[in-house]
Motif scaffolding. Sequence first.
Motif, PDB file in Angstrom:
ATOM      1  N   ALA A 294       0.836  -1.200   0.000  1.00 56.90           N
ATOM      2  CA  ALA A 294       0.000   0.000   0.000  1.00 56.90           C
ATOM      3  C   ALA A 294       0.873   1.254   0.000  1.00 56.90           C
ATOM      4  N   MET A 295       1.951   1.218   0.766  1.00 59.04           N
ATOM      5  CA  MET A 295       2.879   2.337   0.793  1.00 59.04           C
ATOM      6  C   MET A 295       3.534   2.533  -0.579  1.00 59.04           C
ATOM      7  N   SER A 296       3.900   1.418  -1.199  1.00 57.79           N
ATOM      8  CA  SER A 296       4.512   1.481  -2.527  1.00 57.79           C
ATOM      9  C   SER A 296       3.561   2.120  -3.540  1.00 57.79           C
ATOM     10  N   LYS A 297       2.283   1.817  -3.401  1.00 56.87           N
ATOM     11  CA  LYS A 297       1.285   2.409  -4.305  1.00 56.87           C
ATOM     12  C   LYS A 297       1.178   3.912  -4.068  1.00 56.87           C
ATOM     13  N   THR A 298       1.379   4.340  -2.822  1.00 59.37           N
ATOM     14  CA  THR A 298       1.387   5.769  -2.516  1.00 59.37           C
ATOM     15  C   THR A 298       2.492   6.469  -3.294  1.00 59.37           C
ATOM     16  N   PHE A 299       3.638   5.805  -3.374  1.00 57.34           N
ATOM     17  CA  PHE A 299       4.727   6.355  -4.185  1.00 57.34           C
ATOM     18  C   PHE A 299       4.322   6.387  -5.659  1.00 57.34           C
ATOM     19  N   ASP A 300       3.778   5.279  -6.150  1.00 53.74           N
ATOM     20  CA  ASP A 300       3.404   5.193  -7.566  1.00 53.74           C
ATOM     21  C   ASP A 300       2.369   6.250  -7.946  1.00 53.74           C
ATOM     22  N   ASP A 301       1.472   6.580  -7.009  1.00 57.19           N
ATOM     23  CA  ASP A 301       0.372   7.514  -7.300  1.00 57.19           C
ATOM     24  C   ASP A 301       0.651   8.937  -6.814  1.00 57.19           C
ATOM     25  N   ASN A 302       1.907   9.232  -6.442  1.00 59.94           N
ATOM     26  CA  ASN A 302       2.190  10.539  -5.855  1.00 59.94           C
ATOM     27  C   ASN A 302       1.880  11.686  -6.828  1.00 59.94           C
ATOM     28  N   LYS A 303       1.523  12.830  -6.246  1.00 62.05           N
ATOM     29  CA  LYS A 303       1.154  14.017  -7.028  1.00 62.05           C
ATOM     30  C   LYS A 303       2.321  15.004  -7.153  1.00 62.05           C
ATOM     31  N   ASP A 304       3.467  14.612  -6.653  1.00 62.28           N
ATOM     32  CA  ASP A 304       4.623  15.509  -6.693  1.00 62.28           C
ATOM     33  C   ASP A 304       5.480  15.302  -7.938  1.00 62.28           C
ATOM     34  N   GLU A 305       5.014  14.433  -8.833  1.00 61.56           N
ATOM     35  CA  GLU A 305       5.748  14.116 -10.068  1.00 61.56           C
ATOM     36  C   GLU A 305       7.120  13.514  -9.764  1.00 61.56           C
ATOM     37  N   VAL A 306       7.177  12.768  -8.666  1.00 60.03           N
ATOM     38  CA  VAL A 306       8.411  12.077  -8.292  1.00 60.03           C
ATOM     39  C   VAL A 306       8.424  10.707  -8.965  1.00 60.03           C
ATOM     40  N   THR A 307       9.489  10.426  -9.687  1.00 59.83           N
ATOM     41  CA  THR A 307       9.612   9.139 -10.372  1.00 59.83           C
ATOM     42  C   THR A 307      10.850   8.355  -9.941  1.00 59.83           C
ATOM     43  N   GLY A 308      11.710   8.985  -9.149  1.00 60.45           N
ATOM     44  CA  GLY A 308      12.931   8.310  -8.710  1.00 60.45           C
ATOM     45  C   GLY A 308      13.257   8.652  -7.275  1.00 60.45           C
ATOM     46  N   THR A 309      14.221   7.955  -6.750  1.00 62.11           N
ATOM     47  CA  THR A 309      14.629   8.190  -5.360  1.00 62.11           C
ATOM     48  C   THR A 309      16.142   8.355  -5.279  1.00 62.11           C
ATOM     49  N   PRO A 310      16.635   9.100  -4.275  1.00 63.71           N
ATOM     50  CA  PRO A 310      15.843   9.844  -3.302  1.00 63.71           C
ATOM     51  C   PRO A 310      15.287  11.127  -3.912  1.00 63.71           C
ATOM     52  N   SER A 311      14.154  11.558  -3.386  1.00 55.67           N
ATOM     53  CA  SER A 311      13.565  12.833  -3.792  1.00 55.67           C
ATOM     54  C   SER A 311      13.083  13.552  -2.547  1.00 55.67           C
ATOM     55  N   LEU A 312      13.289  14.865  -2.528  1.00 58.61           N
ATOM     56  CA  LEU A 312      12.873  15.707  -1.403  1.00 58.61           C
ATOM     57  C   LEU A 312      11.864  16.726  -1.917  1.00 58.61           C
ATOM     58  N   VAL A 313      10.748  16.848  -1.231  1.00 54.93           N
ATOM     59  CA  VAL A 313       9.697  17.772  -1.656  1.00 54.93           C
ATOM     60  C   VAL A 313       9.181  18.523  -0.443  1.00 54.93           C
TER      61      VAL A 313
END
Length: 271
Positions: free
Chosen positions: A222-241
Amino acid sequence: MSKRNSQSSKTAARERLRVERERQAKRDKIRRQAIVAGSLVAVLAIAGGIGYAVVQNNKPTYWEGMKDAKVVAPANTTGTKGTTVVIGKDTAKKTLKLYEDPRCPVCAQFEQTVGPTVKKDLDAGKFKIQYIGATFIDNNGSGEGSKNALSALGAALNVSPEAFLEYKTALYSAKWHPEETKDTFKDDAYLIKVANTVSALKSNAKFQDAVKKGTYDAWAMAMSKTFDDNKDEVTGTPSLVMDGKKLTGPDGNVTMTVADFTTAIDAAVKA
């Protein structure tokens, strides 16, 4: 010998020959039927084997099945399925979103270099941290370690936010973090071995039981899906927003030095 006896002998011989031919014909027929039946069985067996293989291949993997499984959310979480993980002082006005994949080598580099400064600023109340865990390295078809480590992080979070942060630091450390090509984190025993370096998790039976049983596996998905569906246009890691804006260094990439991080975070906090 009389002609009669001779004729009778010939007739008897022909009759025996006819009977023998009929017997041979029956045997041949039975043999052909057996061959056909055997071939049919073989074909059915092959078809059955192929069918079984297709069914097995079409079955969801264990982790895919966890996407639809009931989620057990760790303590110290909020939101849908417990996927909102915010750590820090209530007095902090800003929240730093931190996107990381447990197997990510750049995340490990970031944590080893900038991590202590992030923790210092967090403790000082400069910002809260919202953690978003990703598993895209696994999703590229190279294992399950990201998901398994994320589940173990959920078990640590269930102990305390401090245990979670310390365990995350340990997993990313130079001593324990594996090469990206090695799926070391899929091994529960290894994850527990790393956890034993964290005081709150050392010989913690409840934590270890959760890791072994996969108590937070569905939560990890479920957490992984939160990453997949993020609204910050983050596609890689690490990312800081922060406040919907990515924090980057002068080169436009994530801040990988203490100086660049401090410059970016100070500007974001004041904005």
